[in-house]
Design a protein around this motif. Structure first.
Motif, PDB file in Angstrom:
ATOM      1  N   LEU A 117      -7.917   4.010  -0.879  1.00 24.34           N
ATOM      2  CA  LEU A 117      -7.738   4.640  -2.210  1.00 24.34           C
ATOM      3  C   LEU A 117      -6.081   4.858  -1.969  1.00 24.34           C
ATOM      4  CD1 LEU A 117     -10.622   7.110  -2.648  1.00 24.34           C
ATOM      5  CD2 LEU A 117     -10.332   4.803  -3.549  1.00 24.34           C
ATOM      6  N   LEU A 118      -5.497   4.897  -3.310  1.00 24.54           N
ATOM      7  CA  LEU A 118      -4.242   5.337  -3.718  1.00 24.54           C
ATOM      8  C   LEU A 118      -4.176   6.575  -3.881  1.00 24.54           C
ATOM      9  CD1 LEU A 118      -3.232   2.013  -5.454  1.00 24.54           C
ATOM     10  CD2 LEU A 118      -2.538   2.489  -3.124  1.00 24.54           C
ATOM     11  N   GLY A 119      -4.853   7.166  -4.609  1.00 26.23           N
ATOM     12  CA  GLY A 119      -5.011   8.643  -4.859  1.00 26.23           C
ATOM     13  C   GLY A 119      -4.011   8.920  -6.303  1.00 26.23           C
ATOM     14  N   GLY A 120      -3.885  10.333  -6.611  1.00 23.43           N
ATOM     15  CA  GLY A 120      -3.176  10.401  -7.408  1.00 23.43           C
ATOM     16  C   GLY A 120      -3.626  11.131  -8.605  1.00 23.43           C
ATOM     17  N   VAL A 121      -4.968  11.047  -8.710  1.00 26.53           N
ATOM     18  CA  VAL A 121      -5.895  11.762  -9.700  1.00 26.53           C
ATOM     19  C   VAL A 121      -6.941  12.493  -9.167  1.00 26.53           C
ATOM     20  CG1 VAL A 121      -7.200  11.255 -11.825  1.00 26.53           C
ATOM     21  CG2 VAL A 121      -5.139   9.877 -11.678  1.00 26.53           C
ATOM     22  N   LEU A 123       0.757  -1.167  -0.028  1.00 26.95           N
ATOM     23  CA  LEU A 123      -0.075  -0.101   0.024  1.00 26.95           C
ATOM     24  C   LEU A 123       0.965   1.261  -0.133  1.00 26.95           C
ATOM     25  CD1 LEU A 123      -2.892   0.054  -0.300  1.00 26.95           C
ATOM     26  CD2 LEU A 123      -3.313   0.171   2.291  1.00 26.95           C
ATOM     27  N   GLU A 124       1.696   1.263   0.927  1.00 25.94           N
ATOM     28  CA  GLU A 124       2.497   2.477   1.081  1.00 25.94           C
ATOM     29  C   GLU A 124       3.646   2.681  -0.236  1.00 25.94           C
ATOM     30  OE1 GLU A 124       1.786   5.020   2.873  1.00 25.94           O
ATOM     31  OE2 GLU A 124       0.169   4.029   3.541  1.00 25.94           O
ATOM     32  N   PRO A 125       4.150   1.520  -0.562  1.00 19.13           N
ATOM     33  CA  PRO A 125       5.147   1.627  -1.762  1.00 19.13           C
ATOM     34  C   PRO A 125       4.283   2.080  -3.001  1.00 19.13           C
ATOM     35  CG  PRO A 125       5.576  -0.472  -0.564  1.00 19.13           C
ATOM     36  CD  PRO A 125       4.442   0.215   0.239  1.00 19.13           C
ATOM     37  N   LEU A 126       3.153   1.535  -3.239  1.00 15.64           N
ATOM     38  CA  LEU A 126       2.246   2.050  -4.194  1.00 15.64           C
ATOM     39  C   LEU A 126       2.088   3.445  -4.112  1.00 15.64           C
ATOM     40  CD1 LEU A 126      -0.322  -0.980  -4.415  1.00 15.64           C
ATOM     41  CD2 LEU A 126       1.328  -0.139  -6.386  1.00 15.64           C
ATOM     42  N   LYS A 127       1.544   4.116  -3.181  1.00 13.57           N
ATOM     43  CA  LYS A 127       1.411   5.492  -2.980  1.00 13.57           C
ATOM     44  C   LYS A 127       2.710   6.264  -3.240  1.00 13.57           C
ATOM     45  CE  LYS A 127      -2.195   5.184   0.431  1.00 13.57           C
ATOM     46  NZ  LYS A 127      -2.718   5.291   1.887  1.00 13.57           N
ATOM     47  N   GLU A 128       3.826   5.858  -3.148  1.00 12.62           N
ATOM     48  CA  GLU A 128       5.150   6.452  -3.290  1.00 12.62           C
ATOM     49  C   GLU A 128       5.369   6.313  -4.733  1.00 12.62           C
ATOM     50  OE1 GLU A 128       6.733   8.347  -1.388  1.00 12.62           O
ATOM     51  OE2 GLU A 128       8.081   8.796  -2.947  1.00 12.62           O
ATOM     52  N   PHE A 129       5.012   5.165  -5.287  1.00 12.76           N
ATOM     53  CA  PHE A 129       5.066   5.036  -6.679  1.00 12.76           C
ATOM     54  C   PHE A 129       4.602   6.011  -7.783  1.00 12.76           C
ATOM     55  CE2 PHE A 129       4.968   2.938 -10.809  1.00 12.76           C
ATOM     56  CZ  PHE A 129       6.244   2.327 -10.882  1.00 12.76           C
TER      57      PHE A 129
END
Ligand code: GLN
Length: 226
Positions: A105-109, A69-75
């Motif tokens: 959610l991961l967010g980003g958009v 989860l955290e590695p994906l958010k950072e990516f």
């Protein structure tokens, strides 16, 4: 020759194998390798990532259990990511109608989205789409929508480029305004691509070609753009 580019596909649940086949079909000037991402170590090898369709709550839960989860958010903060259907939900900044604490959610958009926004009576459908920026733009792309999410709002000042819309009369509650956010089915924000339908289920590689050439190649030095 420039080194190859590694595109990961999050492979916790859902339609990840189909994305891999589409990527492997591409004939580009730059070699692409694919990785099915199940661990943070897999993710570290990737220049870009696709989050597939499936069940967004399950994918989020499995990502948490896998320590992703955290590695994906950072990516997502620094690298190109494409979310299709459930993947689009995970990339959204908010989900309307989700149970409290029910949707990670991961967010980003910078959009608000609703899960299963077509209602249970419209489980799935297909629609021809005109997509800005695809190769052979005069040939419509067949959008396959399966329990698809609906975009409810775009953050006004966010640098979002809408690249495909559904005809307003196809919405569950038809829109009068052709700019209604619910007509938006594909968009770009910076490095990220979001589609509420499943391009990997169409025998047409143009969306994968678009993601590779427009979102991924410019971020990896030494690329010959085809
Ligand atoms: N085809 C799909 O990815 C469906 C998405 C699913 N309805 C969800 O909410 O996650």
């Amino acid at each position: 020759m420039s080194p190859s580019i590694t595109i990961g596909i999050l492979a916790l649940q859902g339609a990840f194998a189909e994305h891999q086949i589409r990527l492997q079909n591409l004939r580009l000037k730059r070699k692409i390798e694919t990785v099915l991402v199940k661990t943070p170590e897999d993710l570290q090898r990737c220049h870009a990532l696709i989050i597939p369709g499936g069940e967004s709550t399950t994918i989020a839960l499995l990502a948490r259990l896998s320590g992703l989860l955290e590695p994906l958010k950072e990516f997502i903060r620094v690298k190109p990511v494409w979310g299709t259907c459930a993947g689009a939900i995970l990339l959204a900044q908010s989900v309307t109608g989700a149970k409290k604490d029910g949707q990670e959610l991961l967010g980003g958009v910078s959009i608000d989205i609703a899960r299963n926004g077509w209602g249970s009576q419209v489980e799935s459908f297909e629609a021809p789409l005109d997509v800005t920026g695809l190769q052979d733009p005069s040939v419509p792309f067949t959008g396959i929508f399966i329990r698809a999410p609906v975009v409810l709002a775009l953050e006004p000042d966010a640098p979002i480029q809408v690249i495909a819309r559904l005809a307003p009369h196809l919405l569950p509650e038809p829109a009068e305004d052709e700019n209604d956010p619910r007509t938006v089915v594909a968009l770009r924000q910076g490095l990220h691509l979001l589609t509420t339908f499943h391009p990997e289920l169409t025998q047409d590689d143009r969306f994968h070609d678009y993601f590779a050439r427009k979102c991924v190649f410019p971020t990896v030095p030494g690329v010959v753009v085809g």
